[in-house]
Structure formats: structure tokens, C-alpha cells
Design a protein around this motif. Structure first.
Motif, mmCIF file in Angstrom:
data_model
loop_
_atom_site.group_PDB
_atom_site.id
_atom_site.type_symbol
_atom_site.label_atom_id
_atom_site.label_comp_id
_atom_site.label_asym_id
_atom_site.label_seq_id
_atom_site.Cartn_x
_atom_site.Cartn_y
_atom_site.Cartn_z
ATOM 1 N N GLU A 376 0.653 -1.214 0.004
ATOM 2 C CA GLU A 376 0.173 -0.022 -0.034
ATOM 3 C C GLU A 376 0.740 1.346 -0.041
ATOM 4 O OE1 GLU A 376 -3.102 2.405 3.084
ATOM 5 O OE2 GLU A 376 -3.321 0.093 2.840
ATOM 6 N N ARG A 377 1.835 1.384 0.869
ATOM 7 C CA ARG A 377 2.708 2.584 1.046
ATOM 8 C C ARG A 377 4.015 2.510 0.335
ATOM 9 N NH1 ARG A 377 0.247 6.651 2.872
ATOM 10 N NH2 ARG A 377 2.127 7.393 4.137
ATOM 11 N N GLY A 378 4.413 1.552 -0.385
ATOM 12 C CA GLY A 378 5.549 1.448 -1.354
ATOM 13 C C GLY A 378 6.690 1.518 -0.501
ATOM 14 N N TYR A 379 6.870 1.582 0.620
ATOM 15 C CA TYR A 379 8.071 1.109 1.574
ATOM 16 C C TYR A 379 7.812 0.405 2.782
ATOM 17 C CZ TYR A 379 5.717 5.152 4.019
ATOM 18 O OH TYR A 379 4.804 5.904 4.799
ATOM 19 N N GLU A 380 8.652 -0.237 3.404
ATOM 20 C CA GLU A 380 8.634 -1.093 4.483
ATOM 21 C C GLU A 380 8.256 -0.452 5.988
ATOM 22 O OE1 GLU A 380 12.438 -2.881 5.055
ATOM 23 O OE2 GLU A 380 11.970 -4.613 3.715
ATOM 24 N N PRO A 381 7.196 -0.983 6.592
ATOM 25 C CA PRO A 381 6.800 -0.409 7.815
ATOM 26 C C PRO A 381 7.818 -0.299 8.883
ATOM 27 C CG PRO A 381 6.037 -2.871 7.642
ATOM 28 C CD PRO A 381 6.731 -2.229 6.448
ATOM 29 N N MET A 382 7.874 0.761 9.667
ATOM 30 C CA MET A 382 8.877 0.792 10.645
ATOM 31 C C MET A 382 8.014 0.819 11.939
ATOM 32 S SD MET A 382 12.036 0.577 9.625
ATOM 33 C CE MET A 382 12.576 0.185 7.859
ATOM 34 N N THR A 383 8.734 1.079 13.044
ATOM 35 C CA THR A 383 7.928 1.175 14.343
ATOM 36 C C THR A 383 6.901 1.585 14.558
ATOM 37 O OG1 THR A 383 10.467 1.133 15.463
ATOM 38 C CG2 THR A 383 8.591 1.762 16.805
ATOM 39 N N HIS A 384 6.437 2.804 13.864
ATOM 40 C CA HIS A 384 5.151 3.586 14.285
ATOM 41 C C HIS A 384 3.904 2.842 13.662
ATOM 42 C CE1 HIS A 384 7.977 6.511 15.855
ATOM 43 N NE2 HIS A 384 7.180 6.903 16.535
ATOM 44 N N ALA A 385 4.392 2.473 12.214
ATOM 45 C CA ALA A 385 3.283 1.654 11.721
ATOM 46 C C ALA A 385 3.120 0.316 12.515
ATOM 47 C CB ALA A 385 3.818 1.401 10.179
ATOM 48 N N HIS A 386 4.073 -0.130 13.004
ATOM 49 C CA HIS A 386 3.886 -1.474 13.696
ATOM 50 C C HIS A 386 3.285 -1.170 14.867
ATOM 51 C CE1 HIS A 386 6.149 -5.153 15.894
ATOM 52 N NE2 HIS A 386 4.823 -5.520 15.327
ATOM 53 N N MET A 387 3.453 -0.216 15.704
ATOM 54 C CA MET A 387 2.793 0.175 16.720
ATOM 55 C C MET A 387 1.024 0.231 16.578
ATOM 56 S SD MET A 387 5.504 3.064 18.157
ATOM 57 C CE MET A 387 4.462 4.082 18.997
ATOM 58 N N GLY A 388 0.879 0.994 15.446
ATOM 59 C CA GLY A 388 -0.539 1.157 15.067
ATOM 60 C C GLY A 388 -1.109 -0.139 14.823
ATOM 61 N N PHE A 389 -0.510 -1.223 14.012
ATOM 62 C CA PHE A 389 -1.046 -2.443 13.765
ATOM 63 C C PHE A 389 -1.119 -3.114 14.929
ATOM 64 C CE2 PHE A 389 -0.195 -7.128 12.900
ATOM 65 C CZ PHE A 389 -1.057 -7.328 12.249
ATOM 66 N N SER A 390 -0.065 -3.427 15.769
ATOM 67 C CA SER A 390 0.159 -4.540 16.767
ATOM 68 C C SER A 390 -0.882 -4.043 17.945
ATOM 69 C CB SER A 390 1.683 -4.543 17.357
ATOM 70 O OG SER A 390 1.711 -5.518 18.332
ATOM 71 N N HIS A 391 -0.824 -2.837 18.398
ATOM 72 C CA HIS A 391 -1.712 -2.397 19.363
ATOM 73 C C HIS A 391 -3.390 -2.724 18.918
ATOM 74 C CE1 HIS A 391 2.091 -0.222 20.981
ATOM 75 N NE2 HIS A 391 2.058 -1.515 21.533
#
Length: 504
Positions: A376-391
Motif C-alpha cells: 500500500e505505502r511503497g516502503y517497509e513499515p517501521m516502528t510507528h506503523a507496527h505500533m498502530g498495527f500491533s496495538h
């Protein structure tokens, strides 16, 4: 006179008695006293994935010889009856800064949260049958807008849950509104300690707190950096700089508290305005004290400004450790390029940790998220994207199922009760850490808080006390977890290699 029995008669009687005894012996057990019978009753409870059953086991033991009889009687609990799909409505408001100064990280974090909802809906919804709808709101990196948007989501859109909000000022403002309307505020990114020290009943934060970020970086200095530099911690020089809002102040206090506790000299402790456009005077102070390690807490704009001016002014150091936000943003790496290589960042884990430490279903969800985010975004997810997903995934797969199964509904109160009942062990979330929320009747400090704040513990309500940040290092455009070791995907490189423009 009574006559005595004759000797002959006595002899005959004796013989008859002996013959009768011998005959009884050979006739079998009819002449042998019956064995003792011992009966014991044991009651056990057996739990299966479907239902609980009470099992009564009766054991009869006969000696001798030994015989065992086992009787099992099971009384199963009636199977769980879930409400029909149309009886459960789940509506979530996603409140993030999608424009303005905080938009880069806010957009990544919102995308992570939304992908979690999309993934659960692809599986049929919560528990495979309850679809989740959502409304996206842009708070425009503005506290006043965050307040207004939170009220609109609750009163107009009728959401049961607001998921937000990346930045601590936004969290503090918007959660006030949610508490007023008794609506769940589920914080996936903001870290200021003060948010969960207000005793709010409807604020739940699975995310680690800022003070613990400050603790973890200093523990990393003790356990890894000092050893790599071949120094005792008391011979190091550390500078602590931070944006002076609630986020930066919270982390910096944690830095200082743990540094003092471990006897690490702090040669500079200074804040600066969040919207600063010139940090040259701060950089000159850093040059004057020549720290080995810089501990920095800032957002995107001020972090990029710091590195650019530090390079221009020739600031050198052996290690740099950021604490979330600017230090963990792909946009920061894109702006600074290779200058960010080998810099450290403290945050909840990026998606690039030791996958073997996670439970299989959790690992599978994480890998699927990485794939979807990149597409979707064209780049790898980093910490803040992972925080949104995981939590958000914790909300959808741990809390809401508990609310539906146990209470038969999804309301702010059933969500809150369900959240306070869960206890997820390490490895049970894509972040690695477990989940246990401190209830209002038993406020509690966090795991790291119980190490660093022994003398004056913080009493959090609605905080996940099992959460903690990790330390990561930028390597070829990715943040790899390097500490603690149980979640490490790579070994930390210390000091900065000679090719870094900041290496000393």
C-alpha cells in the motif's frame, strides 16, 4: 457328682475341628476373612477449547489381590452461544494527525491500525463473525482540532472506541473528551507518563510509557555501550537533550533518573522548544562538553534539524540514542540518508525482531501486515506503523472477543472490563511483550518502573504494565532490534564506524 468327659471323646472332637479347618482352607475363600475394601474419590476439572467439564473419578482398590475399578462421570458446561452477527455492532474512530507537522508518523500509525481492522474483517470479523467498521479523522497536528474531532466521533459518528493518536499532546486533549463521554480511548502511540496517571477509567494504553524509554536507553548503555567502548559507566560522559513538551520531558526525566541511579555522569541536560528552527546554540554547548553518548528525544522536524546543524558545526560522538518519533521515522532516514546509519532508537519493536520469540499465529499476522503495508505505502513499515498495527490487533483479537464471549455485547463498559481481565504472556503479541492493564482499584507501575522508580513508584491506571521499549539500530534503511537479547535480530555496532560523519 458330675462326671468328667472321657479322654476318648475329647480326642474325637479335636480331630473333627482340624478336619473342618483343613476342608475350609481347600474349599477356597469362603473360609477366609473378606479382604478390606478402600474407596477413594477424586474430583478434577478439565478444560477444553470448547467448554469446561467437571469430571468425577471413583477408584476402588481391593487387596489382596489388587484390583482397580475406575468410573468417570463428566458433566460438560453448555457450549458458548454467541450473539448473532447483526446483534453486535463494532465501530471505531481512528484519530490521527494526517496533515501538519506530525503527519508522517501519524499517517504510518493510522495505516497500521487500519490494516489490522482490514485483516480481521478479511477473516470474517472479530471471532470470525462480527465485522468492524471505522471512521478516519484527521486532527491536523492540532490539539484543539483533536478535541473537536474526538467529540464529533463520539456524538455524531457514535463510535464505541477511539484509536489514536501518535502524539502525547493529542492524547492528553482527546482522552479528556473520551472520559467525559465514557468512551474507550485506545492509545497506540503516545507515550507521556502523565496520561495514565490521571486515574481515567476509559483510557487504555498497550503502549510503553515515556519514562521507560528513558530507562531502557540507559540500561542499554550499561549492558552494551560501555562494554563495547571498554569503559566503566562512571567514566562515560552522557548528554541529555529533548523537546520540552510532555513527550520529551517525560523521557528525559527517565534518562536522568536511571543515569543517576547507575552513577553515569550527565554533562548536559537541556530542553528546547518543539518548534525550534535553530539548534546551533545547543550544538555548541554539546561541542563544549564533548559527550561520548547523546540521548535525544525529539519529533521529525527538530531531529532532522539537529543532525544537519550538527554536521555543519562538526559535532562528534561515539553513540547517539533517540527515543521514538523523529529517531524512528523512515522520513528521517530519507531526509538524512546514510548519515542515519548506526544511530540507535528506543521504541516498541519495529517489525524486524527475532520472529522465533513470537507465538506462531502472532508471527503469521505480523508477516502478513508487513506485506500489506509495503504493497500500500511503497516502503517497509517501521516502528510507528507496527505500533498502530500491533496495538490495534490486541484490541481486535484479545479484548473484543473477551467482551463478546463473556458479556455478550460491545460497549465501552464491557470493553473496559474485558481489557482489565486479559493477561497476555510474552510472545503473545507482535511486539513481543505481554499485556496486563492496571485497574483503577489497584494502580501499578510498569516492569521497568519497578526497577527505576523503586523509591517513588508511579501509580498507573489503564496502562499496560507488561510493556517495555527495545533498542534498535538503523542498518541499511531498516531499524533492527538489538536489545534486549531475547528479541534481538542483530548485534549492536558501537562505536560509530569511521565512515559516519559524526564518528569520533
Amino acid at each position: 457328682m458330675t462326671s468328667k468327659p472321657s479322654q476318648t471323646l475329647i480326642a474325637i472332637l479335636a480331630v473333627l475341628i482340624i478336619i473342618a479347618g483343613v476342608g475350609g482352607y481347600f474349599a477356597g475363600s469362603s473360609a477366609v476373612p473378606p479382604p478390606k475394601t478402600v474407596t477413594s474419590v477424586v474430583t478434577q476439572t478439565v478444560t477444553t477449547t470448547a467448554a469446561a467439564a467437571t469430571v468425577t473419578v471413583t477408584t476402588t482398590v481391593t487387596k489382596p489381590p489388587q484390583t482397580v475399578t475406575v468410573t468417570v462421570t463428566a458433566t460438560p458446561t453448555p457450549p458458548i452461544t454467541l450473539p448473532p452477527p447483526e446483534a453486535i455492532q463494532i465501530k471505531i474512530g481512528l484519530l490521527f494527525p494526517l496533515t501538519g507537522a506530525w503527519a508522517p508518523l501519524g499517517t504510518d500509525q493510522m495505516t497500521g491500525a487500519r490494516i489490522a481492522i482490514d485483516m480481521i474483517n478479511e477473516q470474517g470479523g472479530v471471532l470470525g463473525r462480527y465485522k468492524v467498521s471505522y471512521v478516519i479523522a484527521d486532527c491536523k497536528s492540532d490539539v484543539a482540532v483533536a478535541t473537536a474531532e474526538a467529540e464529533r466521533l463520539i456524538t455524531m459518528d457514535k463510535v464505541q472506541i477511539i484509536v489514536g493518536s501518535y502524539a502525547s499532546p493529542l492524547l492528553l486533549a482527546a482522552s479528556e473528551v473520551a472520559e467525559k463521554y465514557k468512551t474507550i480511548y485506545w492509545e497506540v502511540g503516545a507515550i507521556t507518563d502523565s496520561a495514565t496517571l490521571r486515574g481515567f477509567k476509559y483510557l487504555l494504553r498497550p503502549q510503553p510509557i515515556g519514562g521507560d524509554f528513558g530507562f531502557q536507553s540507559v540500561l542499554f548503555i550499561r549492558d552494551v555501550v560501555a562494554k563495547s567502548l571498554g569503559k566503566d559507566v562512571k567514566d562515560l560522559k552522557v548528554a541529555i537533550i529533548y523537546e520540552d513538551g510532555p513527550y520529551g520531558t517525560s523521557v528525559a526525566k527517565g534518562n536522568k533518573l536511571m543515569a543517576d541511579k547507575l552513577g553515569i555522569p550527565v554533562v548536559l541536560y537541556e530542553g528546547y522548544p518543539t518548534a525550534a528552527t535553530d539548534l546551533s546554540s545547543l550544538i555548541m554547548k554539546l561541542k563544549a562538553v564533548s559527550p561520548d553518548i547523546i540521548l535525544h528525544t525529539g519529533y521529525y522536524s527538530d531531529t532532522v534539524l539537529f543532525f544537519r546543524q550538527a554536521k555543519e558545526l562538526g559535532l562528534k560522538f561515539k553513540a547517539y540514542i533517540a527515543h521514538g518519533a523523529g529517531g524512528g521515522l523512515p522520513a528521517t532516514y530519507q531526509a538524512l540518508g546514510k548519515d542515519m546509519e548506526y544511530m540507535f532508537n528506543v521504541d516498541p519493536p519495529s517489525p524486524y525482531l527475532k520472529y522465533e520469540a513470537l507465538e506462531p499465529d502472532v508471527r503469521e499476522a505480523l508477516l502478513k501486515f508487513i506485506e500489506k503495508f509495503k504493497a500500500e505505502r511503497g516502503y517497509e513499515p517501521m516502528t510507528h506503523a507496527h505500533m498502530g498495527f500491533s496495538h490495534t490487533w490486541i484490541l481486535l483479537t484479545k479484548v473484543l472477543p473477551q467482551a463478546i464471549i463473556k458479556y455478550g455485547s460491545v460497549t465501552p463498559d464491557t470493553i473496559r472490563m474485558a481489557a482489565l481481565e486479559i493477561n497476555v504472556p510474552e510472545g503473545g503479541t507482535t511486539m513481543g511483550y505481554g499485556v496486563k492493564f492496571a485497574p483503577p482499584e489497584a494502580p501499578e507501575d510498569t516492569l521497568l518502573g519497578k526497577v527505576g522508580r523503586v523509591e517513588s513508584p508511579q501509580l498507573h491506571v489503564g496502562q499496560n504494565v507488561l510493556s517495555y521499549p527495545v533498542v534498535m539500530q538503523w542498518r541499511e534503511g531498516r531499524l533492527l532490534v538489538v536489545y534486549p537479547e531475547k528479541f534481538a535480530a542483530a548485534k549492536a555496532v558501537v562505536p560509530l564506524p569511521p565512515e559516519s560523519p559524526y564518528a569520533r
